[in-house]
Enzyme design. Structure first.
Site, mmCIF file in Angstrom:
data_model
loop_
_atom_site.group_PDB
_atom_site.id
_atom_site.type_symbol
_atom_site.label_atom_id
_atom_site.label_comp_id
_atom_site.label_asym_id
_atom_site.label_seq_id
_atom_site.Cartn_x
_atom_site.Cartn_y
_atom_site.Cartn_z
ATOM 1 N N TYR A 51 0.823 -1.215 0.000
ATOM 2 C CA TYR A 51 0.000 0.000 0.000
ATOM 3 C C TYR A 51 0.864 1.275 0.000
ATOM 4 C CZ TYR A 51 -3.650 -3.292 1.560
ATOM 5 O OH TYR A 51 -4.508 -4.359 1.686
ATOM 6 N N HIS A 117 0.517 -11.861 2.068
ATOM 7 C CA HIS A 117 -0.535 -11.113 1.371
ATOM 8 C C HIS A 117 -1.338 -12.004 0.409
ATOM 9 C CE1 HIS A 117 -1.412 -6.670 0.287
ATOM 10 N NE2 HIS A 117 -2.452 -7.403 -0.039
ATOM 11 N N LEU A 199 -17.325 -3.960 1.815
ATOM 12 C CA LEU A 199 -18.425 -3.269 1.121
ATOM 13 C C LEU A 199 -18.349 -3.547 -0.378
ATOM 14 C CD1 LEU A 199 -18.060 0.193 2.969
ATOM 15 C CD2 LEU A 199 -19.604 -1.710 3.555
ATOM 16 N N ILE A 237 -12.856 -4.675 8.011
ATOM 17 C CA ILE A 237 -11.923 -3.534 7.922
ATOM 18 C C ILE A 237 -12.310 -2.592 6.772
ATOM 19 C CG2 ILE A 237 -9.911 -4.550 9.067
ATOM 20 C CD1 ILE A 237 -8.947 -5.525 6.264
ATOM 21 N N LYS A 239 -12.743 0.581 4.397
ATOM 22 C CA LYS A 239 -11.935 1.773 4.115
ATOM 23 C C LYS A 239 -12.881 2.915 3.754
ATOM 24 C CE LYS A 239 -9.834 4.293 0.571
ATOM 25 N NZ LYS A 239 -10.362 4.803 -0.706
ATOM 26 N N ARG A 245 -17.559 9.547 6.676
ATOM 27 C CA ARG A 245 -17.782 8.127 6.371
ATOM 28 C C ARG A 245 -17.067 7.215 7.366
ATOM 29 N NH1 ARG A 245 -17.457 7.503 -0.234
ATOM 30 N NH2 ARG A 245 -19.577 8.250 -0.617
ATOM 31 N N ASN A 249 -19.196 4.482 9.409
ATOM 32 C CA ASN A 249 -18.939 3.044 9.348
ATOM 33 C C ASN A 249 -18.666 2.438 10.721
ATOM 34 O OD1 ASN A 249 -19.265 3.347 6.624
ATOM 35 N ND2 ASN A 249 -17.095 3.134 6.096
HETATM 36 N N1 NDP Z 1 -5.554 -8.757 1.777
HETATM 37 C C1 NDP Z 1 -5.937 -8.292 0.593
HETATM 38 O O1 NDP Z 1 -5.583 -8.835 -0.460
HETATM 39 C C2 NDP Z 1 -6.809 -7.115 0.540
HETATM 40 C C3 NDP Z 1 -7.015 -6.355 1.660
HETATM 41 N N2 NDP Z 1 -7.823 -5.254 1.625
HETATM 42 C C4 NDP Z 1 -8.033 -4.520 2.877
HETATM 43 O O2 NDP Z 1 -9.431 -4.354 3.094
HETATM 44 C C5 NDP Z 1 -9.713 -2.963 3.235
HETATM 45 C C6 NDP Z 1 -11.112 -2.640 2.761
HETATM 46 O O3 NDP Z 1 -11.292 -3.018 1.421
HETATM 47 P P1 NDP Z 1 -11.403 -1.979 0.198
HETATM 48 O O4 NDP Z 1 -10.934 -2.681 -1.019
HETATM 49 O O5 NDP Z 1 -10.720 -0.732 0.577
HETATM 50 O O6 NDP Z 1 -12.957 -1.795 -0.006
HETATM 51 P P2 NDP Z 1 -14.260 -1.530 0.893
HETATM 52 O O7 NDP Z 1 -15.191 -2.649 0.635
HETATM 53 O O8 NDP Z 1 -13.894 -1.190 2.285
HETATM 54 O O9 NDP Z 1 -14.901 -0.279 0.175
HETATM 55 C C7 NDP Z 1 -14.246 0.964 0.107
HETATM 56 C C8 NDP Z 1 -15.069 1.818 -0.858
HETATM 57 O O10 NDP Z 1 -16.362 2.042 -0.291
HETATM 58 C C9 NDP Z 1 -16.582 3.431 -0.161
HETATM 59 N N3 NDP Z 1 -17.254 3.681 1.120
HETATM 60 C C10 NDP Z 1 -16.778 3.429 2.348
HETATM 61 N N4 NDP Z 1 -17.677 3.753 3.290
HETATM 62 C C11 NDP Z 1 -18.752 4.253 2.643
HETATM 63 C C12 NDP Z 1 -20.000 4.746 3.079
HETATM 64 N N5 NDP Z 1 -20.306 4.826 4.363
HETATM 65 N N6 NDP Z 1 -20.875 5.165 2.129
HETATM 66 C C13 NDP Z 1 -20.573 5.089 0.812
HETATM 67 N N7 NDP Z 1 -19.391 4.618 0.348
HETATM 68 C C14 NDP Z 1 -18.492 4.192 1.260
HETATM 69 C C15 NDP Z 1 -15.208 4.072 -0.181
HETATM 70 O O11 NDP Z 1 -15.286 5.367 -0.694
HETATM 71 P P3 NDP Z 1 -14.292 6.559 -0.253
HETATM 72 O O12 NDP Z 1 -12.928 5.939 -0.085
HETATM 73 O O13 NDP Z 1 -14.409 7.499 -1.390
HETATM 74 O O14 NDP Z 1 -14.820 7.116 1.033
HETATM 75 C C16 NDP Z 1 -14.429 3.152 -1.110
HETATM 76 O O15 NDP Z 1 -14.690 3.488 -2.459
HETATM 77 C C17 NDP Z 1 -8.611 -2.305 2.396
HETATM 78 O O16 NDP Z 1 -8.543 -0.922 2.608
HETATM 79 C C18 NDP Z 1 -7.435 -3.113 2.827
HETATM 80 O O17 NDP Z 1 -7.001 -2.710 4.097
HETATM 81 C C19 NDP Z 1 -8.478 -4.909 0.468
HETATM 82 C C20 NDP Z 1 -8.284 -5.620 -0.684
HETATM 83 C C21 NDP Z 1 -7.440 -6.786 -0.744
HETATM 84 O O1 LIG Z 2 -5.606 -4.358 -1.420
HETATM 85 C C1 LIG Z 2 -4.904 -5.367 -1.397
HETATM 86 O O2 LIG Z 2 -4.375 -5.738 -0.355
HETATM 87 C C2 LIG Z 2 -4.695 -6.165 -2.609
HETATM 88 O O3 LIG Z 2 -3.830 -6.968 -2.687
HETATM 89 C C3 LIG Z 2 -5.701 -6.007 -3.687
HETATM 90 O O4 LIG Z 2 -6.327 -4.847 -3.771
HETATM 91 C C4 LIG Z 2 -5.343 -6.569 -5.008
HETATM 92 O O5 LIG Z 2 -4.252 -5.924 -5.527
HETATM 93 C C5 LIG Z 2 -6.563 -6.558 -5.852
HETATM 94 O O6 LIG Z 2 -7.507 -7.230 -5.540
HETATM 95 C C6 LIG Z 2 -6.593 -5.734 -7.041
HETATM 96 O O7 LIG Z 2 -7.865 -5.817 -7.613
#
Ligand code: NDP
Ligand SMILES: O=C(O)C(=O)[C@@H](O)[C@H](O)C(=O)CO
Length: 282
Positions: A51, A117, A199, A237, A239, A245, A249
């Site tokens: 990240y 990861h 989400l 978790i 974001k 927001r 959340n």
């Molecule tokens: N281990 C892995 O491979 C992965 C881990 N992760 C982890 O999981 C976390 C969460 O997943 P992520 O992919 O970020 O997606 P989320 O499912 O948490 O969704 C985030 C999106 O939802 C929007 N959002 C959040 N809260 C609201 C709300 N109350 N109303 C409307 N829209 C909202 C955000 O908008 P905005 O930002 O504009 O507020 C953003 O576009 C990541 O940040 C990361 O830490 C994610 C992907 C892969």
């Molecule tokens: O966010 C993370 O931790 C990821 O590894 C992912 O977002 C990954 O890169 C992915 O799903 C891209 O669509």
């Protein structure tokens, strides 16, 4: 926010069930948004070397522990920080070096949870990588070790090879991707389930069933979905990029879903992925 419940992991470690995710948070915003999350009551922050924002997360944690903490000084034991070993750093020695870098970026003596990861099965290095994480735990540099995006065959092989059950498997999970088979294996082995993209990165927020449930409780769809995760026993978790927001959340402890609502959400599973499939990442 009412204090999040915690989920027990092995060796007396407990992770807050609700945390703040920082994927796609630019490095220059990470300290501010992580600080906003801590001010809103979150006690768990999810970052990763990939990240590029570990330094900002570490600064937010140290600030929260300082005398000028914006919302009251916290003890380090009140905060939980997760980071992850990226795919190109897999292997025993490479993972140890990658952790050195993450720890230096975070500026923390101890990291609460370190995950592999992605399994990257074509690299075939996740067992060695996991042995490096065990060494870090034995050296007192991480409190708990786990995995992310592991499928049943990867979990079984890891347990067979190391005799260790990962504390956590962090996987994509939300009402459109409920991961029932994987969660059943987690329950059998004693692995805690952590939902990434809880989400579905916003894709589910217009779902009419979820909208109806949210309206019935006078909450947003995001709140109803986060509440569903908590009631499922999943670590979650979300974001978000604004203080409003982030607070919204976390405001999920004043209502409960009914059995009928949980049944309707159970019917929404459709195998939808908002991120990559583990088979496609190497
Ligand atoms: N281990 C892995 O491979 C992965 C881990 N992760 C982890 O999981 C976390 C969460 O997943 P992520 O992919 O970020 O997606 P989320 O499912 O948490 O969704 C985030 C999106 O939802 C929007 N959002 C959040 N809260 C609201 C709300 N109350 N109303 C409307 N829209 C909202 C955000 O908008 P905005 O930002 O504009 O507020 C953003 O576009 C990541 O940040 C990361 O830490 C994610 C992907 C892969
Ligand atoms: O966010 C993370 O931790 C990821 O590894 C992912 O977002 C990954 O890169 C992915 O799903 C891209 O669509």
């Amino acid at each position: 926010m009412i204090a999040s419940p915690t989920v027990p992991l092995a060796r007396g470690v407990a992770i807050p069930q609700l945390g703040f995710g920082l994927y796609k948070v630019p490095p220059e915003d990470a300290e501010r948004l992580a600080g906003d999350a801590i001010a809103a009551g979150y006690r768990s922050l999810d970052t990763a070397a990939m990240y590029g924002n570990e330094a900002g997360v570490g600064r937010a944690v140290r600030r929260a522990m300082s005398d000028d903490a914006p919302s009251g000084r916290l003890d380090r034991t009140e905060l939980f920080v997760t980071t992850k070993i990226w795919n190109t750093d897999q292997g025993y020695d490479a993972a140890l070096r990658a952790f050195d870098r993450s720890q230096a970026e975070l500026g923390l003596d101890v990291v609460d949870l370190c995950l592999i990861h992605w399994p990257c099965p074509r690299r075939d290095l996740y067992v060695d990588t996991y042995r490096a994480l065990i060494r870090l735990r034995e050296d007192g540099r991480v409190r708990a070790v786990g995995v992310s995006n592991f499928q049943p065959e990867h979990l079984r092989r890891l347990v067979d090879a190391t005799g260790e059950v990962p504390a956590v498997n962090q996987v994509e999970l939300h009402p459109w991707l409920q991961q029932r088979e994987l969660r059943a294996l987690h329950a059998e082995l004693g692995v805690a389930t952590e939902a990434w993209s809880p989400l579905a990165r916003g894709h589910i927020l217009e779902d009419p069933v979820l909208r109806g449930i949210a309206e019935a409780h006078g909450v947003s769809v995001a709140q109803a979905v986060i509440r569903w995760h908590l009631e499922e026993g999943t670590i979650v978790i979300p974001k978000a990029s604004s203080p409003q927001r982030i607070r919204e959340n976390a405001d999920v402890f004043g209502f409960a879903l009914t059995d009928g609502e949980r049944e309707r959400i159970a019917g929404l599973d459709r195998g939808f992925r908002s991120g990559s499939h583990p088979d496609d990442v190497n």
